[in-house]
Motif scaffolding. Sequence first.
Motif, short mmCIF file in Angstrom:
data_model
loop_
_atom_site.label_atom_id
_atom_site.label_comp_id
_atom_site.label_asym_id
_atom_site.label_seq_id
_atom_site.Cartn_x
_atom_site.Cartn_y
_atom_site.Cartn_z
N GLN A 55 0.84 -1.18 0.00
CA GLN A 55 0.00 0.00 0.00
C GLN A 55 0.88 1.24 0.00
N VAL B 173 -1.03 8.29 0.32
CA VAL B 173 -1.13 9.47 -0.53
C VAL B 173 -0.38 10.64 0.08
N ILE C 28 4.11 6.60 -9.23
CA ILE C 28 2.82 7.10 -8.74
C ILE C 28 3.00 8.56 -8.34
N ARG D 232 -6.45 13.87 -7.85
CA ARG D 232 -6.32 12.51 -8.38
C ARG D 232 -4.93 11.95 -8.11
N VAL D 233 -4.86 10.65 -8.02
CA VAL D 233 -3.58 9.95 -7.90
C VAL D 233 -3.42 9.15 -9.18
N ARG E 76 -3.40 3.84 -14.33
CA ARG E 76 -4.62 3.94 -13.53
C ARG E 76 -4.68 5.27 -12.83
N TYR F 18 -6.78 7.26 -9.66
CA TYR F 18 -7.60 7.03 -8.46
C TYR F 18 -8.26 8.33 -8.04
N SER G 1 -10.26 4.31 -10.89
CA SER G 1 -10.60 3.51 -9.72
C SER G 1 -10.93 4.44 -8.56
N PHE H 207 -10.87 5.11 -4.49
CA PHE H 207 -10.13 4.72 -3.28
C PHE H 207 -10.55 5.62 -2.14
N VAL I 27 -3.43 3.95 -1.49
CA VAL I 27 -3.64 3.25 -2.76
C VAL I 27 -3.18 1.80 -2.55
N ASP I 28 -4.09 0.85 -2.81
CA ASP I 28 -3.79 -0.56 -2.64
C ASP I 28 -3.23 -1.13 -3.94
#
Length: 174
Positions: free
Chosen positions: A2, A5, A44, A50-51, A82, A84, A106, A108, A113-114
């Motif tokens: 994980q 953020v 990341i 947004r992530v 992706r 998030y 996605s 979250f 973030v998983d």
Amino acid sequence: MQIEVASLAESAKDFVHQYQPGELSVEDDRIQLLDPQPRVQGRIKLDGRRVKAAGKITGHLELECDRCLKPVDSVLEAKFSREYVTTADYEAQHAVELSEDDLNLSIFDGAVVDVDSLVREELLLAAPDQILCQQNCQGICPDCGADRNLASCDCETAAGDPRWAGLKELVNRK
């Protein structure tokens, strides 16, 4: 694995993780993870609210042949991208119709973030829909269960489902 953020506030972060046996399950009976276990690497970053994560997953899988159920080894390499967003941000968009960009979106919790669920999902998506142990695999006899690749059986093959006979006559007329 994980990623928090809060640790992304300053700049983008590279990540690499080699899974150990038993650490990741794909929750699909026809797929087994082999050694070397899956490996994920990527980058990341926080982009406004947004992530964004992008990278590559490599792994060695064992799948079942779709015709004879023999194990088939498959090397997998999948790229991912992706984004998030939190549930509140997603609902605020009032998306009436999904666009192509939304397929990589996605939801979250906003804090973590998983990566494991991302890897699991990408492995399942990248696994082939149909896999054969050999191009001309004969499969298993539906009557006696014999592997037709090893020996032929004396079972008669059924002519087909009698409920489709009328349709078969229409096709044969042409």
